[in-house]
Design an enzyme around this catalytic site. Structure first.
Site, PDB file in Angstrom:
ATOM      1  N   ASP A   1      22.075   9.242  21.682  1.00 14.67           N
ATOM      2  CA  ASP A   1      22.162   7.679  22.417  1.00 14.67           C
ATOM      3  C   ASP A   1      22.099   8.124  23.940  1.00 14.67           C
ATOM      4  O   ASP A   1      22.869   7.051  25.155  1.00 14.67           O
ATOM      5  CB  ASP A   1      23.698   7.864  22.271  1.00 14.67           C
ATOM      6  CG  ASP A   1      24.080   6.845  20.487  1.00 14.67           C
ATOM      7  OD1 ASP A   1      22.673   6.229  20.936  1.00 14.67           O
ATOM      8  OD2 ASP A   1      24.980   6.930  20.131  1.00 14.67           O
TER       9      ASP A   1
ATOM     10  N   ASP B   1      20.937   3.715  10.565  1.00 18.15           N
ATOM     11  CA  ASP B   1      21.624   5.014  11.331  1.00 18.15           C
ATOM     12  C   ASP B   1      22.988   5.561  10.391  1.00 18.15           C
ATOM     13  O   ASP B   1      22.852   4.962   9.077  1.00 18.15           O
ATOM     14  CB  ASP B   1      22.453   3.628  12.252  1.00 18.15           C
ATOM     15  CG  ASP B   1      23.286   4.741  13.173  1.00 18.15           C
ATOM     16  OD1 ASP B   1      23.484   5.912  13.692  1.00 18.15           O
ATOM     17  OD2 ASP B   1      23.624   3.135  14.424  1.00 18.15           O
TER      18      ASP B   1
HETATM   19  C1  DGJ Z   1      24.713   4.547  16.904  1.00 18.92           C
HETATM   20  C2  DGJ Z   1      23.130   4.259  17.708  1.00 18.92           C
HETATM   21  O1  DGJ Z   1      22.354   5.819  17.969  1.00 18.92           O
HETATM   22  C3  DGJ Z   1      23.361   3.697  18.726  1.00 18.92           C
HETATM   23  O2  DGJ Z   1      21.329   3.603  19.014  1.00 18.92           O
HETATM   24  C4  DGJ Z   1      22.777   1.848  17.662  1.00 18.92           C
HETATM   25  O3  DGJ Z   1      22.426   1.727  16.951  1.00 18.92           O
HETATM   26  C5  DGJ Z   1      25.148   1.910  17.561  1.00 18.92           C
HETATM   27  N1  DGJ Z   1      25.119   2.972  16.739  1.00 18.92           N
HETATM   28  C6  DGJ Z   1      25.868   0.422  17.420  1.00 18.92           C
HETATM   29  O4  DGJ Z   1      26.444   0.771  16.807  1.00 18.92           O
END
Ligand code: DGJ
Length: 740
Positions: free
Chosen positions: A550, A480
């Site tokens: 997301d 991430d």
């Molecule tokens: C952003 C990501 O897009 C989410 O799927 C998740 O992993 C969060 N960060 C966790 O902090």
């Protein structure tokens, strides 16, 4: 041979299955562009296609020939300051303050295969015969500098990859203030520009605008990522071009940082496309004997509409950009605990989710954010990659083993490039962040960006990760990245190299990816950046799949996945079924619609399966079984967009994926809002074989391919009698199989 050189006329003809790209060495020894488009039969010369417009009010190159002006000639790699007034591909500042250059043709070579780009991701040829490369050397005598232009023709894929390398052979320091990867001049500007733009949670919406005189561009200045604002891709399509027919030219940059993609329409309606690293806030000091490699751009021309262009990108990127053992392997159905628990979990809870997941048919459990340091919220501990024993008393290795014993693979989340202000790492190394002297560094999501332009920082993170990866059975990593760069600077670099930081950072990220993917070739990497802020070809080289957004709501995902598919294959798009009301938009959609959207990607779940009713679990089991049975089709089939959520009233989206042998297909139609007493609807398919007879699951008759691709499926009377096809957020999936 897909690359021809005519010695007499000094013309190059690059030819792929359906494409020709032709340019020449001009009288002044610079390169001029002749033609790019539908394939032309190779002939001895194309010089009669070369155009030079005589314009009185411009500057000329030769004193005795006022007609030869670079301003009115289509350029192949335009330079600044010697009669071309449009924006150049590069600009070089010399010690005496001059920015004028004259790079002249200095020779070339043509060879089978493709050379790896130093430190940068790029497409590759698995066998030499798949690709042919032309390398042209341009030389500036005064500076003793060279530009090497590389063109690789992937004949069967129908794509051309380009890049440029700048080399300083001289004694003086040179400063690159602009170093684009590629440029091309089109005869006219009768195009619409397509790009993929948006924001967090609504990434890669398809934007279409007519070219106008002047410069139109998309870019990123966000440092850590290509970003959600714009994707490093643009296309020029003719006004009549749609998904299924017409001409389109795509340009996709294999890069994950600051980029610029622009089209300049000049007073004579010539459209110049340039693409590469964003020159804004960029500068590169090229000392004597140093070189600078630009990222690669992939050019795709199609006369088969937008789908034709996308399909070239899909097959090239799926098979000759993505690499490693997971490239061709069917990807596991995963469950991720993020939306199920966020930071609030312990080993018991995780095991419980994994146990139920196993019963449902899920294959991989992914532990998301919150497993390390004191990470119980987003305010702390990034950089401290040591397990939180209060939550996971048996460590990552202990948990992973237990998950394995349940019959699931185990995957883990990292955010390697960041450090929380509240962390042991930051306390110890406050100078390790991107920052400038005497200015307060801004926080984003309570975190700073680690200075990945520094080798020791990358090394430190590499060893922290290896410590975990080397001691626990980890099969998957979600990598991430959750903030953009601000106050860009590195305490490690001198003042005259500060504008190199953003690019050096991305090189550091690529370096870490390279080391980890080589050391742990069995691990499946998924890239992620606050959702889909790094959905770019650079990432795909290392991580064959990317967290698309997301936003997990099925209806919102239609636009996101539709736009993403312009360039990126289904095998790269992670898509999860999540809980309702949806966590991002509060929408309630059926389990069927959520799965129907997620099937067209890398399928997974992200909800608390321990809280589901028996009935819901039964549905999930069936969904997983269906996906497993058809995942070869979803992950490797040819994808066609049928109805666009960006066109008409956007109420209907549909698409189809067809197996290579055209014997299997899955089509889906999604409707956003129901209509009372609606008009008749049919779904016209694509990509089938005209003479094949198909059976569609749930429909008691057979159809021939030509019927389905012309008459289509009549949705009302034939298929859906008795079902609530006209409600809000409904969807119908059609599974087709060849019938002997
Ligand atoms: C952003 C990501 O897009 C989410 O799927 C998740 O992993 C969060 N960060 C966790 O902090």
């Amino acid at each position: 041979m897909p690359i021809f050189f005519n010695k007499k006329t000094r013309e190059f003809h690059l030819q792929a299955k359906n494409v020709s790209y032709i340019f020449t060495v001009l009288e002044n020894n610079q390169l001029g562009h002749i033609y790019y488009g539908r394939k032309l039969t190779h002939r001895k010369s194309f010089s009669h296609l070369y155009t030079i417009q005589k314009k009185t009010y411009t500057a000329a190159v030769f004193d005795d020939d006022l007609t030869f002006s670079l301003d009115t000639i289509k350029q192949e790699f335009p330079s600044y300051g010697t009669t071309d007034f449009r924006e150049p591909a590069f600009q070089i500042l010399q010690e005496n303050g001059s920015r004028i250059t004259q790079f002249q043709y200095n020779g070339h070579r043509i060879f089978p295969g493709k050379i790896k780009l130093d430190g940068l991701p790029a497409t590759y040829a698995e066998q030499e015969r798949e690709a042919t490369t032309l390398e042209i050397s341009l030389h500036d005598h005064l500076m003793d500098a060279e530009i090497i232009l590389q063109y690789t023709v992937f004949e069967q894929f129908n794509a051309i990859a380009r890049n440029a390398k700048y080399i300083n052979h001289g004694k003086e320091n040179l400063i690159l203030t602009r170093a684009m990867s590629a440029s091309v001049d089109f005869f006219d500007a009768d195009f619409e520009m397509i790009h993929l733009s948006g924001s967090w949670g609504r990434e890669r919406y398809v934007i279409t605008r007519k070219l106008a005189p002047g410069i139109q561009s998309i870019s990123s200045t966000r440092g850590t990522a290509s970003g959600t604002g714009h994707n490093p891709f643009l296309a020029l399509k003719r006004p009549g071009t749609n998904e299924h027919q017409g001409e389109v030219y795509g340009f996709s940059l294999v890069y994950s940082g600051n980029f610029l993609a622009q089209v300049e329409v000049d007073p004579y309606d010539v459209a110049r496309v340039s693409i590469g690293i964003n020159p804004f806030d960029f500068q590169w000091l090229l000392e004597s004997k140093q070189s600078f490699q630009t990222p690669e751009v992939v050019f795709v021309y199609s006369d088969q509409g937008m789908n034709g262009m996308s399909q070239v990108y899909h097959s090239l990127y799926r098979t000759r950009l993505a690499k490693g053992i997971w490239r061709d392997k069917e990807r596991p159905v995963l469950i991720n605990n993020w939306e199920a628990t966020y930071f609030n979990f312990n080993e018991e809870k995780i095991i419980e989710i994994a146990r139920v997941s196993k019963e449902l048919g899920i294959e991989l459990f992914v532990l998301d954010d919150g497993w390390f340091g004191q990470r119980n919220n987003a305010k702390t501990s990034l950089g401290d990659w040591v397990v939180n024993k209060q939550k996971l008393p048996n460590g990552i290795a202990g948990l992973a083993k237990k998950i394995n014993q349940l019959g699931l693979y185990f995957g883990l989340w990292f955010e390697p490039e960041m450090v929380s202000k509240n962390s042991l790492l930051y306390k110890k190394h406050p100078d390790w962040i991107i920052q400038v002297p005497n200015r307060k560094p801004s926080q984003g999501r309570n975190q700073y960006v680690l200075d990945f332009s520094r080798k020791e920082v990358v090394d430190y993170i590499y060893y922290s990760m290896v410590k975990i990866l080397g001691t626990a059975p980890i099969s998957y990593i979600k990598w991430d990245m959750n903030r953009y760069m601000t106050e860009i600077g590195s305490v490690n670099l001198p003042a005259n190299r500060q504008r190199e930081v953003a690019h050096r950072y991305i090189l550091g990220v690529y370096n870490l990816y390279e080391r980890l993917t080589s050391e742990f070739p069995d691990i499946l990497f998924e890239s992620c950046a606050g959702g889909g802020a790094r959905f770019d070809p650079g990432m795909l080289y290392y991580a064959p799949q990317t967290w698309t957004s997301d936003t997990t709501d099925a209806i919102e995902r239609l636009k996101i996945q539709y736009g993403t598919s312009m360039v990126y294959p289904l095998s790269s798009m992670s898509a999860h079924v999540t809980a309702v009301p949806n966590h991002q938009v509060g929408r309630i959609t059926s389990m069927e619609t959520r799965a129907n959207a997620a099937y067209f990607g890398i399928f997974g779940y992200e909800l608390d399966v321990t809280k589901m009713s028996l009935e819901e679990k039964e549905k999930i089991k069936k969904q997983i079984a269906f996906y497993k049975e058809n995942r070869g089709l979803f992950q490797k089939g040819t994808f066609f967009r049928l109805q666009s959520p960006f066109e008409k009233d956007g109420n209907v989206t549909s698409w189809i994926v067809v197996s290579e042998d055209q014997k299997e297909a899955a089509a889906c139609r999604y409707q956003i809002l129901g209509k009372p007493n609606a008009r008749y609807e049919r779904l016209v398919l694509k990509g089938l074989r005209k003479d094949y007879k198909y059976k569609i699951e749930g429909i008691p008759c057979f159809f021939y391919g030509d019927e389905l691709m012309n008459a289509g499926i009549y949705l009302d009377n034939v298929v859906l009698a008795g079902k609530l096809q006209y409600c809000d957020f409904t969807s119908q999936i059609f599974k087709l199989s060849y019938f002997e």
